[in-house]
Design a protein around this motif. Sequence first.
Motif, PDB file in Angstrom:
ATOM      1  N   HIS A 157      11.360  22.001  57.172  1.00 53.49           N
ATOM      2  CA  HIS A 157      11.293  23.425  56.853  1.00 53.49           C
ATOM      3  C   HIS A 157       9.886  24.005  56.987  1.00 53.49           C
TER       4      HIS A 157
ATOM      5  N   SER B 178      15.650  27.384  53.090  1.00 55.63           N
ATOM      6  CA  SER B 178      16.666  27.500  54.134  1.00 55.63           C
ATOM      7  C   SER B 178      16.576  28.882  54.777  1.00 55.63           C
TER       8      SER B 178
ATOM      9  N   ALA C 282      23.315  25.591  52.872  1.00 55.51           N
ATOM     10  CA  ALA C 282      22.419  25.002  53.866  1.00 55.51           C
ATOM     11  C   ALA C 282      21.699  23.790  53.277  1.00 55.51           C
TER      12      ALA C 282
ATOM     13  N   GLU D  29      19.143  23.784  50.100  1.00 49.24           N
ATOM     14  CA  GLU D  29      19.103  25.172  49.626  1.00 49.24           C
ATOM     15  C   GLU D  29      19.138  25.231  48.113  1.00 49.24           C
TER      16      GLU D  29
END
Length: 547
Positions: free
Chosen positions: A29, A102, A111, A114
């Motif tokens: 991420h 997410s 997700a 999340e």
Amino acid sequence: MALVDGGDLVVKALKREGVDVIFTLCGGHVQAIYDACLDEGVRVIDVRHEQAAGHAAEGWSRATRRCGVAVVTAGPGVTDCVTAIANAYMNRSPMLVIGGRSPLNRFEMGALQEMDHLELLRPITKWARCVYETKRIPEYIATAFRHAMSGRPGPAFLEIPSDVLFQKVEEAEVYFPERYRPTGRKYPDPRLVREAAQLLARAERPLVMAGSQTYWDEAHEELRQFIEKLQAPVFLNGMGRGSIHQEHPLFFSRTRRLALTKCDVALVIGTPLDFRLAYGKRFSPECQLIQVDLDPTELGRNRDFTLAIEGDAKATLQMLLAELEGRTFRHDEWLQGLRQEEEKIKAQRAEWENSDRVPIHPLRLCKELAAFVDENTIVVGDGGDIVNLAAQVLPINHPGQWYDPGPFGTLGVGTGFCMALSCVHPGKRILMVNGDGTFGLNGFEFDTFVRFNMPVVSVVGNDRQWGQITVGQKMMYGKERVVASLLGDNARYDLVVAGLGGHGEFVTEPQQIRPALERAFASGKPACVNVIIDQEPPGIHGGYDFM
């Protein structure tokens, strides 16, 4: 026109604050930030647990008096960092944690990783937000630094959804704030300073208690001048340790309890009246208490004050000195009485500091460490009783020479603090004093030390137990009911470090301590000196007050 993504904008904004290193555990991420660090020359220190990344960011803040940065991935990456954030919050340490999230178009769809980080972190941060537009990332980073560094400092959290972070925008269309937070000192009310000076001038048994704000406000020189002007004993705690050289005739450490009960006027500057000062109850009811703190909500907490001053520690001491200019003070009887008690306690401890008993007495270990600590050594305390003893014995004579968890009492801070110190002070010797329980929390960060060539030396006071807990269990329930607080007998933490590529030493006799320390530091590697110490050392009470 140049296209940049959100990661580029993050790092460009960090560099404007003088951030030259981030601490992280890799996550998809947030990987755009790592790539931008390569382009911008920002060092990336990747750790083995996000908690260590958070502690390292706080350690960098403490070492530089600026705002350290940790970058963690979404979900468990953020939750793993919660303890470090809470510790920084309790310590008033500025820190920025950037967390992944997410993508916006997958919110509340289940997700990967999340969760709503903001609701989790708001109680332990000064500011927690999510940025929804790539172009606004520098603005949000500037705002985060403003909150972290202004007023009562503390951590800030910025959540960046992955699609916002990875999106590309025209750099020319992005607004980078230039002047967005105050940098001056908060000067106190002159009238209150004048009244405080009058109280202190009339005192027969004055006392100064200085804490971490003295360090953050760089007030050590003003503190020295002030105690010399007033001829008052000074006691230090937290990051305030090292503000006054231990050989200074007005420095005291062993008689704090006695001094607090006997003083008639006390200046408490930059430290809360929390459990460390018995919630202010240790001062006699007749004592006139002057509190100085940057955070007005600390003034009057737990005990009524005589006078409260909201302000910067350095500025307040400067103004007090100006008020007392031209006056002379003598408190010989008060100082001599405290010094005699200090020497008496020192003599009582000498028996155990020089003991040749086996298992090793922890005070003997601390004495050997004290002989090894010089002005080029920074000490990080991460443990229970062994750290409390080290704080009393080791020579800490300069601001920023001593680091401990702080009032939150978080164990496991040491490895993160040490890696931050290695980045900021590569020429310093870094000594970490550990309990054996603490080593188990973040000991695998020795792998990080090895990978980044950080020759930190850990000395583990190995008493095979969570000593502060067993003391209380034995007192409350008896020896036969000690449970959940014993550790493996003679565990070889030194071999763990050696197995990770570092250097290990195993010590069971007092005469082995000094040579083991010398070999550890001479190795040029991260090292662990694993010292077997007495589980029930005579002359030591141990434990802590949790009621």
